[in-house]
Scaffold this motif. Sequence first.
Motif, PDB file in Angstrom:
ATOM      1  N   LEU A  13       0.581   8.821   5.546  1.00  0.00           N
ATOM      2  CA  LEU A  13       1.161   8.546   6.859  1.00  0.00           C
ATOM      3  C   LEU A  13       1.944   9.760   7.347  1.00  0.00           C
ATOM      4  O   LEU A  13       2.898  10.186   6.699  1.00  0.00           O
ATOM      5  N   ALA A  14       1.543  10.303   8.497  1.00  0.00           N
ATOM      6  CA  ALA A  14       2.259  11.432   9.089  1.00  0.00           C
ATOM      7  C   ALA A  14       3.610  10.959   9.625  1.00  0.00           C
ATOM      8  O   ALA A  14       3.825   9.766   9.858  1.00  0.00           O
ATOM      9  N   ALA A  15       4.507  11.887   9.853  1.00  0.00           N
ATOM     10  CA  ALA A  15       5.835  11.568  10.391  1.00  0.00           C
ATOM     11  C   ALA A  15       5.704  10.808  11.706  1.00  0.00           C
ATOM     12  O   ALA A  15       4.879  11.145  12.549  1.00  0.00           O
ATOM     13  N   GLY A  16       6.479   9.741  11.853  1.00  0.00           N
ATOM     14  CA  GLY A  16       6.501   8.955  13.074  1.00  0.00           C
ATOM     15  C   GLY A  16       5.375   7.941  13.209  1.00  0.00           C
ATOM     16  O   GLY A  16       5.226   7.327  14.256  1.00  0.00           O
ATOM     17  N   THR A  17       4.569   7.765  12.164  1.00  0.00           N
ATOM     18  CA  THR A  17       3.462   6.802  12.205  1.00  0.00           C
ATOM     19  C   THR A  17       3.790   5.582  11.354  1.00  0.00           C
ATOM     20  O   THR A  17       4.748   5.586  10.583  1.00  0.00           O
ATOM     21  N   ASN A  18       2.959   4.542  11.514  1.00  0.00           N
ATOM     22  CA  ASN A  18       3.167   3.309  10.762  1.00  0.00           C
ATOM     23  C   ASN A  18       1.850   2.739  10.273  1.00  0.00           C
ATOM     24  O   ASN A  18       0.835   2.815  10.974  1.00  0.00           O
ATOM     25  N   LEU A  19       1.886   2.134   9.106  1.00  0.00           N
ATOM     26  CA  LEU A  19       0.824   1.276   8.600  1.00  0.00           C
ATOM     27  C   LEU A  19       1.463  -0.101   8.512  1.00  0.00           C
ATOM     28  O   LEU A  19       2.313  -0.345   7.664  1.00  0.00           O
ATOM     29  N   ALA A  20       1.096  -0.982   9.433  1.00  0.00           N
ATOM     30  CA  ALA A  20       1.702  -2.315   9.504  1.00  0.00           C
ATOM     31  C   ALA A  20       0.722  -3.333   8.938  1.00  0.00           C
ATOM     32  O   ALA A  20      -0.446  -3.343   9.314  1.00  0.00           O
ATOM     33  N   ILE A  21       1.199  -4.178   8.055  1.00  0.00           N
ATOM     34  CA  ILE A  21       0.362  -5.213   7.449  1.00  0.00           C
ATOM     35  C   ILE A  21       0.894  -6.563   7.889  1.00  0.00           C
ATOM     36  O   ILE A  21       2.005  -6.941   7.531  1.00  0.00           O
ATOM     37  N   ASN A  22       0.107  -7.252   8.708  1.00  0.00           N
ATOM     38  CA  ASN A  22       0.458  -8.582   9.194  1.00  0.00           C
ATOM     39  C   ASN A  22      -0.582  -9.549   8.656  1.00  0.00           C
ATOM     40  O   ASN A  22      -1.628  -9.722   9.250  1.00  0.00           O
ATOM     41  N   GLY A  23      -0.320 -10.151   7.574  1.00  0.00           N
ATOM     42  CA  GLY A  23      -1.273 -11.045   6.945  1.00  0.00           C
ATOM     43  C   GLY A  23      -1.143 -10.902   5.446  1.00  0.00           C
ATOM     44  O   GLY A  23      -0.303 -10.155   4.944  1.00  0.00           O
ATOM     45  N   THR A  24      -1.987 -11.573   4.740  1.00  0.00           N
ATOM     46  CA  THR A  24      -1.972 -11.514   3.287  1.00  0.00           C
ATOM     47  C   THR A  24      -2.495 -10.165   2.825  1.00  0.00           C
ATOM     48  O   THR A  24      -3.539  -9.711   3.284  1.00  0.00           O
ATOM     49  N   ALA A  25      -1.770  -9.518   1.932  1.00  0.00           N
ATOM     50  CA  ALA A  25      -2.190  -8.215   1.437  1.00  0.00           C
ATOM     51  C   ALA A  25      -2.145  -8.183  -0.079  1.00  0.00           C
ATOM     52  O   ALA A  25      -1.210  -8.703  -0.689  1.00  0.00           O
ATOM     53  N   THR A  26      -3.159  -7.582  -0.649  1.00  0.00           N
ATOM     54  CA  THR A  26      -3.180  -7.305  -2.075  1.00  0.00           C
ATOM     55  C   THR A  26      -3.075  -5.801  -2.226  1.00  0.00           C
ATOM     56  O   THR A  26      -3.948  -5.058  -1.758  1.00  0.00           O
ATOM     57  N   LEU A  27      -1.972  -5.346  -2.805  1.00  0.00           N
ATOM     58  CA  LEU A  27      -1.764  -3.926  -3.049  1.00  0.00           C
ATOM     59  C   LEU A  27      -1.968  -3.688  -4.534  1.00  0.00           C
ATOM     60  O   LEU A  27      -1.103  -4.014  -5.351  1.00  0.00           O
ATOM     61  N   ASN A  28      -3.127  -3.163  -4.885  1.00  0.00           N
ATOM     62  CA  ASN A  28      -3.470  -2.972  -6.293  1.00  0.00           C
ATOM     63  C   ASN A  28      -2.722  -1.790  -6.893  1.00  0.00           C
ATOM     64  O   ASN A  28      -2.243  -0.909  -6.173  1.00  0.00           O
ATOM     65  N   ALA A  29      -2.637  -1.774  -8.204  1.00  0.00           N
ATOM     66  CA  ALA A  29      -1.900  -0.727  -8.915  1.00  0.00           C
ATOM     67  C   ALA A  29      -2.463   0.661  -8.641  1.00  0.00           C
ATOM     68  O   ALA A  29      -1.744   1.661  -8.767  1.00  0.00           O
ATOM     69  N   THR A  30      -3.710   0.751  -8.230  1.00  0.00           N
ATOM     70  CA  THR A  30      -4.333   2.049  -7.947  1.00  0.00           C
ATOM     71  C   THR A  30      -3.980   2.575  -6.565  1.00  0.00           C
ATOM     72  O   THR A  30      -4.283   3.721  -6.244  1.00  0.00           O
ATOM     73  N   SER A  31      -3.356   1.761  -5.714  1.00  0.00           N
ATOM     74  CA  SER A  31      -3.029   2.196  -4.347  1.00  0.00           C
ATOM     75  C   SER A  31      -1.813   3.125  -4.374  1.00  0.00           C
ATOM     76  O   SER A  31      -0.885   2.923  -5.131  1.00  0.00           O
ATOM     77  N   THR A  32      -1.877   4.162  -3.511  1.00  0.00           N
ATOM     78  CA  THR A  32      -0.758   5.096  -3.395  1.00  0.00           C
ATOM     79  C   THR A  32      -0.411   5.275  -1.918  1.00  0.00           C
ATOM     80  O   THR A  32      -1.269   5.129  -1.051  1.00  0.00           O
ATOM     81  N   TYR A  33       0.845   5.607  -1.651  1.00  0.00           N
ATOM     82  CA  TYR A  33       1.334   5.777  -0.284  1.00  0.00           C
ATOM     83  C   TYR A  33       2.185   7.034  -0.247  1.00  0.00           C
ATOM     84  O   TYR A  33       3.149   7.156  -1.000  1.00  0.00           O
ATOM     85  N   THR A  34       1.801   7.973   0.617  1.00  0.00           N
ATOM     86  CA  THR A  34       2.529   9.228   0.733  1.00  0.00           C
ATOM     87  C   THR A  34       2.732   9.598   2.187  1.00  0.00           C
ATOM     88  O   THR A  34       2.070   9.058   3.074  1.00  0.00           O
ATOM     89  N   GLY A  35       3.640  10.531   2.423  1.00  0.00           N
ATOM     90  CA  GLY A  35       3.883  11.031   3.767  1.00  0.00           C
ATOM     91  C   GLY A  35       5.234  10.592   4.294  1.00  0.00           C
ATOM     92  O   GLY A  35       5.938   9.802   3.680  1.00  0.00           O
ATOM     93  N   ALA A  36       5.561  11.101   5.471  1.00  0.00           N
ATOM     94  CA  ALA A  36       6.865  10.855   6.075  1.00  0.00           C
ATOM     95  C   ALA A  36       6.876   9.648   6.988  1.00  0.00           C
ATOM     96  O   ALA A  36       7.902   9.282   7.536  1.00  0.00           O
ATOM     97  N   GLY A  37       5.726   9.012   7.197  1.00  0.00           N
ATOM     98  CA  GLY A  37       5.623   7.872   8.110  1.00  0.00           C
ATOM     99  C   GLY A  37       6.207   6.609   7.546  1.00  0.00           C
ATOM    100  O   GLY A  37       6.683   6.510   6.454  1.00  0.00           O
TER     101      GLY A  37
END
Length: 93
Positions: A69-93
């Motif tokens: 996620l770049a600075a000033g951006t969003n990843l919004a999750i509205n609903g059921t989410a499965t975040l598996n152990a292999t998922s990664t999240y980086t950036g300034a957003g």
Amino acid sequence: FTNTFAGTINAPNGTPGTFTNAGTFIKNTSSGQTNVSVPFSSPVGSSIQVDAGTLRLSNSSTLSGASTLAAGTNLAINGTATLNATSTYTGAG
């Protein structure tokens, strides 16, 4: 898949389906919001890149890949989410 607009990605005629990200889903160009209203799957080896605005996942989501996620951006999750152990999240957003 490169998303260059603000709007909604949905199934025609209300038919349920799943958007499976088999590579890189890039949200860029528009500072607005893109809404994915069908189930969204991002398996191991895939990635989500948000360069502008907001990417909103409005249905069930399974995230196993990398998200950047770049600075000033969003990843919004509205609903059921499965975040598996292999998922990664980086950036300034």
